[in-house]
Structures are given as structure tokens and as C-alpha cells.
Design an enzyme around this catalytic site. Structure first.
Site, PDB file in Angstrom:
ATOM      1  CG  ASN A   1      -0.221  -0.220   2.519  1.00  0.00           C
ATOM      2  OD1 ASN A   1       0.416  -1.256   2.716  1.00  0.00           O
ATOM      3  ND2 ASN A   1      -0.326   0.726   3.432  1.00  0.00           N
TER       4      ASN A   1
ATOM      5  CB  ALA B   1     -16.307  -2.329  -2.125  1.00  0.00           C
ATOM      6  CG  HIS B   2     -12.709   1.655   0.973  1.00  0.00           C
ATOM      7  ND1 HIS B   2     -11.714   2.577   1.175  1.00  0.00           N
ATOM      8  CD2 HIS B   2     -12.401   0.598   1.760  1.00  0.00           C
ATOM      9  CE1 HIS B   2     -10.834   2.102   2.049  1.00  0.00           C
ATOM     10  NE2 HIS B   2     -11.228   0.899   2.417  1.00  0.00           N
TER      11      HIS B   2
ATOM     12  CB  THR C   1     -28.465  -8.863   8.839  1.00  0.00           C
ATOM     13  OG1 THR C   1     -29.224  -9.501   9.867  1.00  0.00           O
ATOM     14  CG2 THR C   1     -29.378  -8.481   7.691  1.00  0.00           C
TER      15      THR C   1
ATOM     16  CB  CYS D   1       0.894   4.742   4.744  1.00  0.00           C
ATOM     17  SG  CYS D   1       0.935   5.990   3.449  1.00  0.00           S
TER      18      CYS D   1
END
Length: 382
Positions: free
Chosen positions: A149, A198-199, A234, A321
Site C-alpha cells: 500500500n 470495495a472502497h 445480516t 500510511c
């Protein structure tokens, strides 16, 4: 604002918002309910799962939806370790994994698990000889990121997976930074489990997945009937639909990677030409197309980020980071970089919205702000 912090998070793609809104407003029933609205939600869930599986090269049954990559990482490591034979209880982590993942490694070690780390060379690439030597018959699991990253360096996942399998171990890959930036296919990647969020590719926050090879034993860490009993709770249907839509919106990943890599190279060459004291970490290694980790002499990252803020440019510090900026980056430390140099490091991470005009603006405006400060290699400045 010119946003050059895409490795931290990305803006939602318009197609993702369009896919999520009708689900949030009209398909809000529980997917476990037997009534009509619940069954409609269940159908939407199955459709999104099928889309994710198709686009990532796996079977729908191999997709376990989670709250993000951090949870997926924990589920993979703890779940796979718990399912390992009693004579296999050693775990190997990459030494430059995400800071959150290394906290898990330290927690396991504190609980009595034998944990070892795969070292890297000074250019950030994995030490292949050392890695192969560490993977022995007592290893239960190897956990390695696909791409770093901070530096963007790509890791040899397929090689390490082959060694792990030859030793009878399983392989987990944290592909948080990789998926969406490089072509990925679970069926051929060699890993037994892969984490994603996903982000990082213009999807919503709070949703991710663990891809788990069919037949690989994993003990659930959150009990419940959902996700085939492997992750209770859920399902976040709007988020899952958003994840699927984000993958669909990626388009030609190879072409996009080529475009962004060209912009990154233009940025790095331009800064090095205008400011000869510019050093780019891992510049010669295979990297993610949009990641540039660099320092300007030994100017402190606070000074550089302050100047970038004046220019309305969003970037991040190397230390921030991984450690909130209070200490040198563990990634650079593992590469043998000195504390002063590590604390002078900033990261630009380009993405889908980055343009040549953005890069040209930075090349035009940043050097005049930094050049006077580099006289004497100042460690700090007002």
C-alpha cells in the site's frame, strides 16, 4: 482539490451510487425472511454474488461477504489456522503487510502462536530465497499481500503459493490494493483465500469479501447462518450491490493501468528533473501503476504536505500510511531505510480520476515551493 490519495480510499463511481440507491429505498427487507420482500432481497443478493464471482474468476459459493478487507484478513488467518492440523501451527506473514494486519500477527504471537516474517530486499521486493527457506512442514498458513500500500511493490504471490502448497500449507493473499488496479483471476492466482475491500476501487466503504477456495477448511469467527455459516450477521445488501457494481464499472483494467502508469512516470521524472534531490523508493521494481512513494531530500513530510495543501493537492505521508505519522513507516524500516529518510517520505497514489492536467499542475507549482527549502537539506521549515 487534486486528489492523489487513491490507495487510502476512492470516490464512489456514479454507477455504484445508481445501483445502490434503489436497493436502499426499495429492497430493504432481511434476506433471511421468507415473505415476498425478503425473497426479493435474497434474489438481489444472489445476483450480486454471481456478478462478483464472475468478475473475480471464482464460484458464487467461494464468495464470503465481510465488512471489508480487515475483517476478511482476520477471518482468513484465524479461520484457516483454526482449521489446520495440530502439527501445523506456525504462521508466516510478509514483513511489509498493512499495519493492521501486522497487529493481528503480533496478537497471534502474544497468544502463543509461532509467527515468522518474510523479509524484503532494500528495493521492497520479497526475498525469495529467505521466503522459500521459511516455508517448512510445520507451517499452517502463509499470509502475503499482493501489492504494498505504501510503495506499490508487487509481491510474487504465485511463487509463494506454490511453495506453500508443496509444504502442505495454505496461502492467504491480501489483495486490497491489487484488485481494481491489476487484472485478477481467483481461479488461476494460486491462493486459497483472497481478501478485498470495495472502497479501494470506487465502491462503498464497509463492504468487502473473502474469496475462499472450495474445499479449504475454515472455522467461522462470527457465528451465524449467513454466508453458508462462515460469517454470521445480516448481509449488507446495499453495500454488496455496490461492490458488484464497482467491479462492473472497472472496464478495461489493462488500459487504465497503462494510462495511470504513464502519468505516474511523468510525475516522477518531472519531479526528479526539477528537484534533483527527489528520490523515488522502489522505482526499479514492479509496482502498482499509480503508486509513487518518494522523498525530497530530507524535507520532513509535514513540510511537504503543508505545501501540497496550499496547492490544494491531497497526498499522504509514508509514516501516516502505517503508524499515524508518529513513527517511521514500518515498510521503509523493513527495507533498511533510515528513520530520517522514512520520515521525509510522502506518497502520491493516482487513480481513475487523475488527469495529465493534474500532473502538469503539480509539476509546475510544487518545485518552486520546495526548491528554496532544499538548500541545506532542511529537516523542518515554517
Amino acid at each position: 482539490m487534486i486528489y492523489l490519495d487513491h490507495n487510502a480510499t476512492t470516490p464512489l463511481a456514479p454507477a455504484v451510487i445508481a445501483a445502490m440507491l434503489p436497493v436502499m429505498s426499495g429492497v430493504w427487507a432481511n434476506t433471511s425472511s421468507q415473505h415476498g420482500p425478503g425473497q426479493e432481497a435474497k434474489r438481489r443478493l444472489a445476483g450480486a454474488r454471481a456478478t462478483v464471482a464472475r468478475l473475480l474468476g471464482c464460484k458464487p459459493a467461494e464468495v464470503i461477504f465481510t465488512s471489508g478487507a480487515t475483517e476478511a484478513n482476520h477471518l482468513a488467518v484465524r479461520g484457516l489456522l483454526a482449521g489446520a492440523p495440530a502439527n501445523r501451527q506456525r504462521v508466516l506473514f510478509g514483513s511489509v503487510e498493512h499495519a493492521g494486519h501486522l497487529r493481528l500477527a503480533r496478537a497471534l504471537a502474544a497468544a502463543g502462536v509461532q509467527v515468522d516474517y518474510l523479509p524484503v530486499h532494500p528495493d521492497g521486493t520479497l526475498d525469495l530465497a529467505a521466503a522459500q527457506a521459511l516455508i517448512g512442514p510445520d507451517v499452517a498458513l502463509v499470509s502475503l499481500m499482493a501489492a504494498n500500500n505504501e510503495t506499490g511493490v508487487l509481491m510474487p504471490v504465485a511463487d509463494v503459493a506454490a511453495w506453500a502448497h508443496a509444504a502442505g500449507a495454505v496461502m492467504h493473499v491480501d489483495a486490497t490494493q491489487f484488485i481494481g488496479k491489476q487484472v485478477f483471476d481467483f481461479a488461476t492466482c494460486g491462493a486459497d483465500a483472497v481478501s478485498l475491500s470495495a472502497h479501494k476501487f470506487q465502491g462503498p466503504k464497509g463492504i468487502g469479501a473473502l474469496l475462499l477456495r472450495q474445499g479449504v477448511p475454515l472455522l467461522p469467527q462470527t457465528l451465524g447462518s449467513q454466508e453458508r455459516g462462515r460469517r454470521g450477521g445480516t448481509e449488507n445488501l446495499p453495500g454488496i450491490v455496490g461492490l458488484a457494481a464497482a467491479l462492473e464499472a472497472l472496464g478495461d483494467i489493462t488500459a487504465q493501468a497503462k494510462r495511470i502508469a504513464a502519468l505516474r512516470d511523468r510525475l516522477e521524472r518531472g519531479l526528479q528533473a526539477a528537484l534533483p534531490d527527489t528520490h523515488v523508493w522502489c522505482q526499479g521494481a514492479a509496482r502498482l501503476p499509480g503508486t509513487s512513494c518518494l522523498r525530497f531530500g530530507q524535507l520532513s513530510q509535514e513540510v511537504v504536505l503543508q505545501r501540497l495543501d496550499r496547492l490544494q493537492v491531497a497526498a499522504s505521508s509514508g509514516a501516516a500510511c502505517s503508524s499515524g505519522g508518529s513513527a517511521p513507516s514500518h515498510v521503509l524500516t523493513a527495507m533498511g531505510v533510515s528513520a530520517d529518510e522514512a520520515l521525509a517520505t510522502v506518497r502520491f497514489s493516482l487513480g481513475a480520476g487523475t488527469t495529465v492536467e493534474d500532473v502538469n499542475y503539480l509539476l509546475r507549482e510544487l518545485p518552486p515551493l520546495l526548491a528554496p527549502l532544499l538548500c541545506g537539506d532542511l529537516l523542518s521549515a515554517p
